[in-house]
Write an enzyme that holds these catalytic residues in place. Sequence first.
Site, PDB file in Angstrom:
ATOM      1  N   PHE A  59       0.695  -1.265   0.082  1.00 58.51           N
ATOM      2  CA  PHE A  59      -0.001   0.000   0.000  1.00 58.51           C
ATOM      3  C   PHE A  59       0.913   1.390   0.281  1.00 58.51           C
ATOM      4  O   PHE A  59       0.185   2.539  -0.104  1.00 58.51           O
ATOM      5  CB  PHE A  59      -1.056   0.060   1.029  1.00 58.51           C
ATOM      6  CG  PHE A  59      -0.331   0.044   2.617  1.00 58.51           C
ATOM      7  CD1 PHE A  59       0.326   1.192   3.133  1.00 58.51           C
ATOM      8  CD2 PHE A  59       0.067  -1.056   3.173  1.00 58.51           C
ATOM      9  CE1 PHE A  59       0.884   1.092   4.449  1.00 58.51           C
ATOM     10  CE2 PHE A  59       0.571  -1.114   4.287  1.00 58.51           C
ATOM     11  CZ  PHE A  59       1.118  -0.214   4.841  1.00 58.51           C
ATOM     12  N   HIS A 117      -4.973  10.455  10.758  1.00 59.13           N
ATOM     13  CA  HIS A 117      -3.774   9.564  11.133  1.00 59.13           C
ATOM     14  C   HIS A 117      -3.373  10.043  12.571  1.00 59.13           C
ATOM     15  O   HIS A 117      -3.654  11.208  13.106  1.00 59.13           O
ATOM     16  CB  HIS A 117      -2.610  10.033  10.319  1.00 59.13           C
ATOM     17  CG  HIS A 117      -1.255   9.599  11.065  1.00 59.13           C
ATOM     18  ND1 HIS A 117      -0.793   8.229  10.871  1.00 59.13           N
ATOM     19  CD2 HIS A 117      -0.466  10.150  11.710  1.00 59.13           C
ATOM     20  CE1 HIS A 117       0.196   8.159  11.650  1.00 59.13           C
ATOM     21  NE2 HIS A 117       0.388   9.135  12.232  1.00 59.13           N
TER      22      HIS A 117
END
Length: 141
Positions: A59, A117
């Site tokens: 990813f 995040h």
Amino acid sequence: MTVERTFSIIKPNAVANNDIGAIYARFERAGFKIIASKMLRLTREQAEGFYAEHKGRPFFDGLVEFMTSGPIVVQVLEAENAVQRNRDIMGATNPDNALAGTLRADYADSFTANAVHGSDAVESAQREIAYFFNESEICSR
């Protein structure tokens, strides 16, 4: 309990969707103090450096591409047990698994575009904060 600092990013999809204020309100309602904040656009080099621990994973390239696709907002949050509390508020990394009412359940568009995040440990919070802020930009209150 000890007051901790944690690092947070509001990702490009949430910035583009104009969710910054709503996310900040959630932080503040949860008892966090936002002690540093700025909007910026990551270069490829900055994104690769920030996510270096993921280099080589399938990813990685998509994550770097996404994180450089538009502006982000980075902030330092302060509260008791800040790292874990922020992780609880964010919800599961995969928004399909995030509990209702978490930031990712409410603002994520996909696994990669998962809105936010947050640091996963005190040590990573210290490293991530230092990546984006110098001490003079952090204002404990």
